[in-house]
Each structure stands twice: as C-alpha cells, then as structure tokens.
Write a protein that holds these residues in place. Structure first.
Motif, mmCIF file in Angstrom:
data_model
loop_
_atom_site.group_PDB
_atom_site.id
_atom_site.type_symbol
_atom_site.label_atom_id
_atom_site.label_comp_id
_atom_site.label_asym_id
_atom_site.label_seq_id
_atom_site.Cartn_x
_atom_site.Cartn_y
_atom_site.Cartn_z
ATOM 1 N N GLU A 170 0.761 -1.255 0.155
ATOM 2 C CA GLU A 170 0.005 -0.107 0.099
ATOM 3 C C GLU A 170 0.885 1.283 0.048
ATOM 4 O O GLU A 170 0.540 2.142 -0.483
ATOM 5 N N ALA A 171 2.235 1.136 0.743
ATOM 6 C CA ALA A 171 2.946 2.354 0.675
ATOM 7 C C ALA A 171 3.756 2.626 -0.592
ATOM 8 O O ALA A 171 4.255 3.501 -0.911
ATOM 9 N N GLY A 172 3.484 1.539 -1.591
ATOM 10 C CA GLY A 172 4.380 1.717 -2.957
ATOM 11 C C GLY A 172 5.185 0.872 -3.208
ATOM 12 O O GLY A 172 5.873 0.701 -4.329
ATOM 13 N N ALA A 173 5.445 -0.110 -2.362
ATOM 14 C CA ALA A 173 6.506 -1.229 -2.525
ATOM 15 C C ALA A 173 6.012 -2.217 -3.750
ATOM 16 O O ALA A 173 4.811 -2.505 -3.773
ATOM 17 N N GLN A 174 6.922 -2.672 -4.627
ATOM 18 C CA GLN A 174 6.547 -3.614 -5.556
ATOM 19 C C GLN A 174 6.224 -4.993 -4.806
ATOM 20 O O GLN A 174 5.541 -5.812 -5.288
ATOM 21 N N ASP A 175 6.927 -5.338 -3.877
ATOM 22 C CA ASP A 175 6.918 -6.541 -3.323
ATOM 23 C C ASP A 175 7.475 -6.652 -1.969
ATOM 24 O O ASP A 175 8.056 -5.577 -1.479
ATOM 25 N N PHE A 176 7.240 -7.764 -0.986
ATOM 26 C CA PHE A 176 7.745 -7.936 0.266
ATOM 27 C C PHE A 176 8.155 -9.386 0.603
ATOM 28 O O PHE A 176 7.532 -10.152 0.390
ATOM 29 N N ILE A 177 9.435 -9.374 0.981
ATOM 30 C CA ILE A 177 10.177 -10.587 0.889
ATOM 31 C C ILE A 177 10.641 -10.741 2.508
ATOM 32 O O ILE A 177 11.136 -9.760 3.059
ATOM 33 N N VAL A 178 10.360 -11.977 3.022
ATOM 34 C CA VAL A 178 10.645 -12.346 4.280
ATOM 35 C C VAL A 178 12.014 -12.980 4.435
ATOM 36 O O VAL A 178 12.296 -14.046 3.716
ATOM 37 N N LYS A 179 13.014 -12.611 5.146
ATOM 38 C CA LYS A 179 14.092 -13.233 5.625
ATOM 39 C C LYS A 179 13.727 -14.479 6.542
ATOM 40 O O LYS A 179 12.871 -14.364 7.439
ATOM 41 N N PRO A 180 14.512 -15.398 6.432
ATOM 42 C CA PRO A 180 15.792 -15.641 5.460
ATOM 43 C C PRO A 180 15.026 -16.034 4.226
ATOM 44 O O PRO A 180 13.869 -16.633 3.844
ATOM 45 N N PHE A 181 15.615 -15.366 3.156
ATOM 46 C CA PHE A 181 14.944 -15.436 1.800
ATOM 47 C C PHE A 181 15.545 -16.356 0.739
ATOM 48 O O PHE A 181 16.634 -16.700 1.000
ATOM 49 N N ASP A 182 14.645 -16.860 -0.171
ATOM 50 C CA ASP A 182 15.262 -17.378 -1.268
ATOM 51 C C ASP A 182 15.838 -16.810 -2.243
ATOM 52 O O ASP A 182 15.090 -15.998 -2.862
ATOM 53 N N GLU A 183 17.049 -16.982 -2.797
ATOM 54 C CA GLU A 183 17.577 -16.539 -3.652
ATOM 55 C C GLU A 183 16.888 -16.217 -5.125
ATOM 56 O O GLU A 183 16.613 -15.316 -5.854
ATOM 57 N N GLY A 184 16.311 -17.480 -5.461
ATOM 58 C CA GLY A 184 15.518 -17.562 -6.459
ATOM 59 C C GLY A 184 14.295 -16.616 -6.569
ATOM 60 O O GLY A 184 13.820 -15.673 -7.405
ATOM 61 N N ARG A 185 13.632 -16.482 -5.373
ATOM 62 C CA ARG A 185 12.538 -15.629 -5.241
ATOM 63 C C ARG A 185 12.747 -14.203 -5.409
ATOM 64 O O ARG A 185 12.173 -13.502 -5.892
ATOM 65 N N VAL A 186 14.013 -13.997 -4.628
ATOM 66 C CA VAL A 186 14.587 -12.573 -4.980
ATOM 67 C C VAL A 186 14.874 -12.036 -6.286
ATOM 68 O O VAL A 186 14.279 -11.048 -7.012
ATOM 69 N N LEU A 187 15.338 -12.980 -7.038
ATOM 70 C CA LEU A 187 15.802 -12.718 -8.402
ATOM 71 C C LEU A 187 14.344 -12.659 -9.279
ATOM 72 O O LEU A 187 14.302 -11.499 -10.104
ATOM 73 N N ASP A 188 13.438 -13.491 -9.115
ATOM 74 C CA ASP A 188 12.104 -13.345 -9.724
ATOM 75 C C ASP A 188 11.482 -12.153 -9.578
ATOM 76 O O ASP A 188 11.030 -11.316 -10.348
ATOM 77 N N ASP A 189 11.529 -11.738 -8.189
ATOM 78 C CA ASP A 189 10.977 -10.493 -7.820
ATOM 79 C C ASP A 189 11.586 -9.257 -8.557
ATOM 80 O O ASP A 189 10.918 -8.346 -8.966
ATOM 81 N N ILE A 190 12.808 -9.434 -8.519
ATOM 82 C CA ILE A 190 13.689 -8.216 -9.138
ATOM 83 C C ILE A 190 13.117 -8.089 -10.808
ATOM 84 O O ILE A 190 13.169 -7.002 -11.386
ATOM 85 N N LYS A 191 13.130 -9.402 -11.395
ATOM 86 C CA LYS A 191 12.712 -9.326 -12.718
ATOM 87 C C LYS A 191 11.537 -8.743 -12.992
ATOM 88 O O LYS A 191 11.050 -8.035 -13.852
ATOM 89 N N ARG A 192 10.686 -9.142 -12.067
ATOM 90 C CA ARG A 192 9.209 -8.871 -12.505
ATOM 91 C C ARG A 192 9.109 -7.318 -12.125
ATOM 92 O O ARG A 192 8.219 -6.518 -12.727
ATOM 93 N N ALA A 193 9.707 -6.818 -11.226
ATOM 94 C CA ALA A 193 9.695 -5.203 -11.037
ATOM 95 C C ALA A 193 10.298 -4.417 -12.230
ATOM 96 O O ALA A 193 9.706 -3.222 -12.425
ATOM 97 N N ARG A 194 11.183 -5.172 -12.812
ATOM 98 C CA ARG A 194 11.926 -4.111 -13.890
ATOM 99 C C ARG A 194 11.236 -4.217 -15.082
ATOM 100 O O ARG A 194 10.972 -3.287 -15.826
ATOM 101 N N ASN A 195 10.003 -5.068 -15.338
ATOM 102 C CA ASN A 195 9.221 -5.065 -16.380
ATOM 103 C C ASN A 195 7.982 -4.429 -15.989
ATOM 104 O O ASN A 195 7.698 -3.725 -15.322
#
Length: 65
Positions: free
Chosen positions: A40-65
């Motif tokens: 609601e504040a404007g973030a593209q996504d919210f990732i919880v630690k400890p995080f999965d590297e694949g999930r982070v990369l997927d979220d970054i790719k999705r945010a770039r598109n």
C-alpha cells in the motif's frame, strides 16, 4: 531521510520523491499486515528473511518489467 528510518516510512519517502522508483522490501518480520502495508505504501513486493535467492531474483525481474 534519517539513517534509522523505518522501511515503510522509507518507501513512502522514496515514492514521494521518485514516483517511478521500484522498491522491494526485505524484512525479518513476516507479518502479513506489514506486507500489505508495504504494498500500500508503494513497494513492488515484500520478501521475508531468510529469503530464497531464486525468489529475490524473480521479484527483481518482475519489478523491472
């Protein structure tokens, strides 16, 4: 922005100054409410630690598109 600004406050400040900014919050606090507030504040996504590297990369790719 203060060096001790909370994540949600930082998102709001970033989005106010740079509306097109893509922000992904990563937090050790995995509360659903916090995730909703981040989006609601404007973030593209919210990732919880400890995080999965694949999930982070997927979220970054999705945010770039």
């Amino acid at each position: 922005m203060s060096p001790i600004t909370r994540g949600l406050d930082a998102v709001k400040e970033i989005k106010k100054e740079f509306q097109a900014a893509k922000v992904i919050i990563c937090s050790a606090m995995g509360q659903q409410k916090m995730g909703i507030e981040a989006i609601e504040a404007g973030a593209q996504d919210f990732i919880v630690k400890p995080f999965d590297e694949g999930r982070v990369l997927d979220d970054i790719k999705r945010a770039r598109n």
